[in-house]
Design a protein around this motif. Sequence first.
Motif, short mmCIF file in Angstrom:
data_model
loop_
_atom_site.label_atom_id
_atom_site.label_comp_id
_atom_site.label_asym_id
_atom_site.label_seq_id
_atom_site.Cartn_x
_atom_site.Cartn_y
_atom_site.Cartn_z
N PRO A 85 6.16 -2.20 2.02
CA PRO A 85 5.42 -3.19 2.80
C PRO A 85 5.70 -4.59 2.25
O PRO A 85 5.97 -4.75 1.06
N PRO A 86 5.67 -5.61 3.09
CA PRO A 86 5.95 -6.97 2.63
C PRO A 86 4.96 -7.45 1.57
O PRO A 86 5.29 -8.33 0.78
N SER A 87 3.81 -6.87 1.53
CA SER A 87 2.80 -7.29 0.55
C SER A 87 3.01 -6.65 -0.83
O SER A 87 2.25 -6.96 -1.75
N ALA A 88 4.01 -5.82 -0.98
CA ALA A 88 4.25 -5.16 -2.28
C ALA A 88 4.67 -6.19 -3.32
O ALA A 88 5.48 -7.09 -3.05
N ARG A 89 4.11 -6.10 -4.49
CA ARG A 89 4.39 -7.04 -5.59
C ARG A 89 4.73 -6.28 -6.86
O ARG A 89 4.36 -5.12 -7.03
N ARG A 90 5.38 -7.00 -7.75
CA ARG A 90 5.70 -6.40 -9.05
C ARG A 90 4.41 -6.00 -9.75
O ARG A 90 3.39 -6.65 -9.61
N GLY A 91 4.51 -4.92 -10.51
CA GLY A 91 3.35 -4.45 -11.25
C GLY A 91 2.52 -3.44 -10.47
O GLY A 91 1.69 -2.75 -11.05
N MET A 92 2.76 -3.34 -9.17
CA MET A 92 2.05 -2.33 -8.40
C MET A 92 2.65 -0.97 -8.74
O MET A 92 3.84 -0.86 -9.03
N GLU A 93 1.80 0.04 -8.67
CA GLU A 93 2.28 1.38 -9.00
C GLU A 93 1.36 2.40 -8.35
O GLU A 93 0.15 2.30 -8.46
N VAL A 94 1.95 3.36 -7.66
CA VAL A 94 1.17 4.44 -7.07
C VAL A 94 1.77 5.75 -7.58
O VAL A 94 2.99 5.91 -7.65
N GLU A 95 0.89 6.64 -7.97
CA GLU A 95 1.33 7.95 -8.46
C GLU A 95 0.93 9.00 -7.43
O GLU A 95 -0.25 9.12 -7.07
N LEU A 96 1.93 9.75 -6.96
CA LEU A 96 1.68 10.78 -5.96
C LEU A 96 1.84 12.17 -6.57
O LEU A 96 2.69 12.38 -7.44
N LEU A 97 1.03 13.10 -6.11
CA LEU A 97 1.16 14.50 -6.49
C LEU A 97 1.70 15.22 -5.26
O LEU A 97 1.03 15.27 -4.22
#
Length: 163
Positions: A85-97
């Motif tokens: 997404p255009p709103s994604a920024r450095r430092g963001m992180e999502v963990e998926l199972l």
Amino acid sequence: KPKPKPKAKAKPKPKPKAKPKPKAKPKPAPEPTSKPERDTQQLEQQFASALAEEEEFLEAETDAQLVSSYSAYIYERVAGNWNRPPSARRGMEVELLIQLVPTGQVVNVIVAKSSGHAAFDRSAEQAVHKAGRFDKLQELPSRVFENNFRKLRLVFRPEDLRL
């Protein structure tokens, strides 16, 4: 009166000479075959144990290489389907199972740790669903699949974005 005759002193009896002790019969030497047999058996057990340990080590090393290779394959497939997404920024992180079956089919995707940005989390989830199936996982030995890919954690970071 008759004089009593002095009693004759008894001659001291000579001390009996000590009889020499009979020499003990030498104990028969233990059969030489019994000790080496035990040593041989013990050495064989130690060798078998060391061999088994080495095989386990090599198997674990091979498994680690397989896990690394297949994890990279999964990551590349998912990253190829990811629309950041255009709103994604450095430092963001999502963990998926990600829950998989041995055929490589994705059964379920759960956000284990959110980035705090719903659009970013959703885009990562959708990327996994788009990949849908990882056919190469069928090639894995079942123990490797069960230990490493039945439930797979995947972390998304937009670090490669130029901001």
